[in-house]
Design a protein around this motif. Structure first.
Motif, mmCIF file in Angstrom:
data_model
loop_
_atom_site.group_PDB
_atom_site.id
_atom_site.type_symbol
_atom_site.label_atom_id
_atom_site.label_comp_id
_atom_site.label_asym_id
_atom_site.label_seq_id
_atom_site.Cartn_x
_atom_site.Cartn_y
_atom_site.Cartn_z
ATOM 1 N N THR A 32 -21.798 4.093 7.540
ATOM 2 C CA THR A 32 -20.486 4.412 8.115
ATOM 3 C C THR A 32 -19.472 4.772 7.038
ATOM 4 O O THR A 32 -18.316 5.015 7.331
ATOM 5 C CB THR A 32 -19.935 3.218 8.910
ATOM 6 N N GLY A 33 -19.905 4.780 5.798
ATOM 7 C CA GLY A 33 -18.984 5.063 4.705
ATOM 8 C C GLY A 33 -18.989 3.941 3.703
ATOM 9 O O GLY A 33 -19.692 2.947 3.835
ATOM 10 N N GLU A 466 -20.738 11.345 1.406
ATOM 11 C CA GLU A 466 -20.306 10.511 2.524
ATOM 12 C C GLU A 466 -20.136 11.345 3.788
ATOM 13 O O GLU A 466 -20.574 10.963 4.876
ATOM 14 C CB GLU A 466 -19.004 9.804 2.157
ATOM 15 N N LEU A 467 -19.525 12.508 3.641
ATOM 16 C CA LEU A 467 -19.345 13.401 4.787
ATOM 17 C C LEU A 467 -20.690 13.878 5.317
ATOM 18 O O LEU A 467 -20.925 13.925 6.532
ATOM 19 C CB LEU A 467 -18.487 14.609 4.381
ATOM 20 N N TRP A 468 -21.605 14.231 4.398
ATOM 21 C CA TRP A 468 -22.926 14.738 4.796
ATOM 22 C C TRP A 468 -23.702 13.659 5.544
ATOM 23 O O TRP A 468 -24.322 13.928 6.580
ATOM 24 C CB TRP A 468 -23.698 15.179 3.553
ATOM 25 N N LEU A 469 -23.668 12.425 5.054
ATOM 26 C CA LEU A 469 -24.417 11.337 5.688
ATOM 27 C C LEU A 469 -23.880 11.012 7.073
ATOM 28 O O LEU A 469 -24.635 10.640 7.979
ATOM 29 C CB LEU A 469 -24.374 10.088 4.803
ATOM 30 N N LEU A 483 -29.129 8.720 0.892
ATOM 31 C CA LEU A 483 -28.498 7.423 1.121
ATOM 32 C C LEU A 483 -28.722 6.510 -0.091
ATOM 33 O O LEU A 483 -27.797 5.835 -0.553
ATOM 34 C CB LEU A 483 -29.074 6.771 2.373
ATOM 35 N N GLN A 484 -29.952 6.505 -0.622
ATOM 36 C CA GLN A 484 -30.250 5.691 -1.795
ATOM 37 C C GLN A 484 -29.438 6.160 -2.994
ATOM 38 O O GLN A 484 -28.897 5.349 -3.751
ATOM 39 C CB GLN A 484 -31.748 5.755 -2.112
ATOM 40 N N LEU A 485 -29.352 7.482 -3.178
ATOM 41 C CA LEU A 485 -28.586 8.026 -4.291
ATOM 42 C C LEU A 485 -27.099 7.698 -4.146
ATOM 43 O O LEU A 485 -26.403 7.430 -5.138
ATOM 44 C CB LEU A 485 -28.798 9.550 -4.364
ATOM 45 N N PHE A 486 -26.631 7.706 -2.909
ATOM 46 C CA PHE A 486 -25.233 7.357 -2.643
ATOM 47 C C PHE A 486 -24.944 5.931 -3.117
ATOM 48 O O PHE A 486 -23.992 5.684 -3.857
ATOM 49 C CB PHE A 486 -24.948 7.500 -1.151
ATOM 50 N N PHE A 487 -25.784 4.986 -2.694
ATOM 51 C CA PHE A 487 -25.531 3.586 -3.048
ATOM 52 C C PHE A 487 -25.768 3.318 -4.527
ATOM 53 O O PHE A 487 -25.074 2.498 -5.135
ATOM 54 C CB PHE A 487 -26.385 2.663 -2.180
#
Length: 798
Positions: A32-33, A466-469, A483-487
């Motif tokens: 969710t962000g 974040e927008l893409w996810l 998602l993994q790369l984001f975190f």
């Protein structure tokens, strides 16, 4: 009567009260962000300043009301109170990532409930008959603001507030009644053994004093003292005297969590009423093959909040010792998430048994306990095997990213997501610049400043990612990778906020890849901050040598206590030999293989039985093993393999049977899974042979630590190599004597052990160490020791 009155007081925050009573629906941990707590706080302060003098920000509120015989003290902090001529407004600010046109009156009933509680408290304290409640929503990215106002009479707010307390009353009654029962049992509780072992009473007294005085105790307590009971018992007694409301027993390994469970169970058998929960990692306790907390994929997530309070109440009423198996059974019965259930349980029990990271790791520590409004200032930490916390802390407070992770995702996206690919390209460009700075001839570059360019590029990537996810579901083939790369990137940036003079920035270049690392060289300040979350703490181990080093590196303060205890066992039960004629330094190792094999043969020649030999590396182990098998082909052997599974480890240890009629020699790695936390009592292990002084392998990280502490205190080699190495030696040696009846041989192979800088690190019960130089002398000495043991046993029998 006074004691009963104290126990009938319940303190709770407004947020905990409303969230606990009003939660409902599904457990949904889909993306969710970001968790924008720090950003939200900044937005709050910005809005608060914009209101001007009529706006009073961060107003602490406290209200005590008696409902059904229980005095509820409800605390909270209103974001703002606006006082105007004709009205008073209580303002509750919430930052959101959803578009503000999706935020309406019914967006979050719990937000209204929280604000109404604050308004009730303000109205009651100021004699107001009417008050305005305002929810101010601010968008985390755009900083747009939307306000929603409702006007309430004092009577409406009083009814709402009292109804909440009535709804919570049965839980409060349960908690208060349990506390009375628990405290009465604590007062009647005696030490669960007939007598204290030597050093055990001293350790227990030291722990109690530290918790009472709000200090930290750093205790070296050799094997056999009974460290677990010596720390748990005084902590329980401290709770009975109102010095703490929660005990956290923190460990590095599953086996020590089991020992803690057994200690509490022993006290229950002695009359204690005490609730404990053991937390298990989400990945291990999840009922699904892959943890995915969404109502579409997990039946335990769908409607979780509708059922969890019933599961929680039933479990608490029926159990005191809440293990992983207990949690799983009730979670299945009530169809709720076992991990979330265990976290809820942690709020209600008296002691939480868990891994270090729940108290120390900035990414996953229990914010429900330690985050400001919900903080419990009087909890206590018992940190078992604290020598492990040094490396774990460096790991928890460090972060790294690789260029290849970004490149792979960028390539896989192909022609889609051009804006996201642009941000990925920008990150990769910074990595290439870091590689150029490193140069062709230099594999690593260490700097005292981090890359601001990388942080900026990551910030832009996170915003676009974040927008893409949010736009793409899990069905997209690159969703999980992104998602993994984001975190990972978010974790890196959170660590970057901690970066100071205790950190270094490392660029590693290997082939086409580049790695950026934020390496925490000195974790002492961050550990000190984490330990501040507790009223007091006891950090203990059999091998905190030297104590002052561990006190410094583990966040100790000048006023904190240290305690060094002697072994409770008869010193004559361990035959310690120092084989000083062999060098295990890297440049001399080729000359040592055959000589070490001869030493092993000599030791086992003194008596048939089970032995362990510990080496500084797998390669060294293999070389000596080959020599030994050529020398003693008839001897049964085992070799520790890299990456052994849990069943393989258990099978390895089961071979060390006290009934073995023939000699068994296990070849293991120092600092590995068999060199600490292994309890082979009696004849299951009668000898330990330790090859080398245990120095960590020379590496960029260890050299950084050495250079850092050379500048800090002139003890770089000691902090980076000698002390960690000697700790491994002491742990390996500690496998032999595990009880008063144990007898065994420990042989140290390395000429450096005879040097003063190592001899001064020997524990007191090693004072009878004998220097031996030849295999013949070793076998003779070992044989004489065992003969004396037989004579002593016969004498005792007579």
């Amino acid at each position: 009567m006074e004691e009963q009155q104290r126990n009938r007081e319940v303190k709770i925050s407004v947020r905990n009260l409303v969230e606990f009573l009003l939660r409902s629906g599904d457990l949904d941990s889909r993306f969710t962000g970001r968790d924008r707590m720090s950003e939200g706080a900044q937005l709050h302060r910005k809005l608060q300043k914009a209101y001007g003098s009529s706006y009073k920000a961060e107003v602490a509120l406290k209200e005590t009301r008696t409902v059904g015989g229980i005095a509820f003290t409800v605390i909270g902090r209103a974001d703002g109170i606006i006082t105007e001529e004709d009205k008073t407004t209580v303002d509750e600010i919430k930052s959101v990532t959803q578009p503000l046109d999706e935020v309406d009156e019914d967006f979050a009933p719990v937000h209204w409930a929280q604000a109404r509680c604050y308004a009730c408290m303000v109205a009651a304290q100021n004699g107001l008959t009417e008050i305005t409640v305002r929810l101010t929503y601010v968008h985390a990215d755009t900083e747009e603001v939307k306000t929603l106002d409702r006007v309430y009479t004092q009577e409406e707010l009083e009814t709402f507030f009292n109804d909440l307390l009535l709804s919570y009353h049965s839980w409060a009654e349960f908690s208060a009644s349990w506390a009375e029962l628990r405290d009465m049992s604590i007062k009647a509780l005696s030490f669960p053994f007939a007598y204290y072992r030597r050093g055990q009473r001293e350790l227990a007294a030291g722990v109690y004093k530290a918790l009472r005085d709000e200090k930290r105790l750093f205790a070296q307590a050799p094997t056999g003292i009974g460290k677990t009971m010596s720390t748990v018992f005084p902590a329980v007694k401290a709770m009975g005297e109102g010095l703490t409301t929660k005990i956290f027993y923190l460990t590095a390994k599953t086996v020590t969590r089991q020992v803690a469970q057994e200690a509490f169970e022993r006290l229950r058998e002695n009359g204690l009423r005490f609730k404990t929960v053991t937390l298990t990692a989400k990945e291990k306790i999840c009922f699904q093959d892959t943890p995915a907390c969404t109502p579409e994929t997990c039946p335990y997530a769908k409607g979780h909040y509708n059922r969890v309070n019933a599961a929680l109440r039933e479990l608490l009423e029926e159990n005191d010792a809440i293990t992983r198996e207990t949690v799983e059974a009730y979670a299945r019965k009530h169809t709720v998430c076992p991990f979330e259930l265990s976290l809820d349980l942690s709020m209600w029990v008296d002691a939480v048994i868990c891994d270090y990271n729940y108290a120390f790791d900035p990414r996953v520590y229990l914010k429900r306990f330690f985050a400001q409004e919900n903080q419990i200032p009087d909890c206590v930490f018992l940190v078992d095997e604290a020598h492990n916390l040094v490396d774990r802390a460096r790991e928890m407070f460090s972060a790294e990213l690789k260029k290849s992770s970004f490149t792979q995702v960028k390539t896989a996206l192909k022609k889609s997501a051009p804006r996201l690919k642009k941000r990925l390209n920008a990150v990769c460009k910074v990595f290439l610049e870091l590689k150029e700075e490193c140069g062709e001839e230099r594999p690593s570059l260490v700097k005292n400043t981090q890359s601001e360019e990388l942080c900026a590029a990551l910030e832009h990537f996170l915003s676009e990612c974040e927008l893409w996810l949010k736009e793409h579901g899990k069905e997209h083939e690159q969703y999980d990778a992104l998602l993994q790369l984001f975190f990972d990137s978010l974790g890196y940036l959170h660590t970057a906020e901690l970066f100071d003079e205790r950190y270094v920035f490392i660029t590693d270049c290997a082939g086409h890849d580049v790695r950026a690392r934020l390496f925490c060289v000195d974790p002492s300040m961050l550990l000190n901050n984490a330990l501040n979350r507790a009223r007091g703490a006891a950090l203990f181990s059999a091998t905190l040598t030297p104590l002052q080093y561990f006190k410094n590196i583990l966040g100790g303060r000048e006023e904190d206590y240290i305690l060094k205890l002697s072994s409770p066992f008869d010193q004559r039960n361990m035959h310690l030999l120092l084989c000083g004629g062999i060098s295990t330094k890297y440049r001399h190792r080729d000359e040592s293989y055959g000589r070490i094999a001869e030493v092993i043969k000599a030791v086992i020649g003194g008596r048939a039985g089970n032995y362990m030999v510990f080496f500084p590396s797998y390669l060294y182990l293999q070389r000596v093993y080959d020599e030994f098998k050529a020398l003693c082909p008839e001897v049964d052997t085992l070799i520790q393999q890299s990456g052994m599974t849990e069943p393989e480890r258990e099978e390895f240890l089961l071979r060390f049977d006290a009934q073995n009629s023939e000699t068994l020699v296990g070849f293991s790695v120092m600092g590995g899974v068999f060199s600490e936390g292994v309890d082979l009592k009696g004849d299951r292990l009668i000898g330990s042979i330790i090859v080398g002084v245990g120095l960590p392998q020379v590496s960029t990280e260890q050299d950084i630590i050495m250079n850092f502490f050379n500048q800090e205190n002139g003890m770089g080699f000691e902090y980076a190599y000698m002390y960690p190495g000697m700790n491994k030696v002491l742990q390996a040696a500690g496998r032999v004597i595990r009880s008063e009846a144990d007898r065994g041989v420990v042989v140290l192979i390395d000429e450096r052990f005879a040097h003063n800088e190592y001899l001064r690190l020997f524990p007191g019960h090693w004072s009878g160490c004998l220097l031996v130089k030849s295999p013949t002398q070793i076998e003779k000495s070992v044989r004489e020791f065992w003969n004396e043991c037989v004579d002593t046993t016969n004498s005792e029998t007579l």
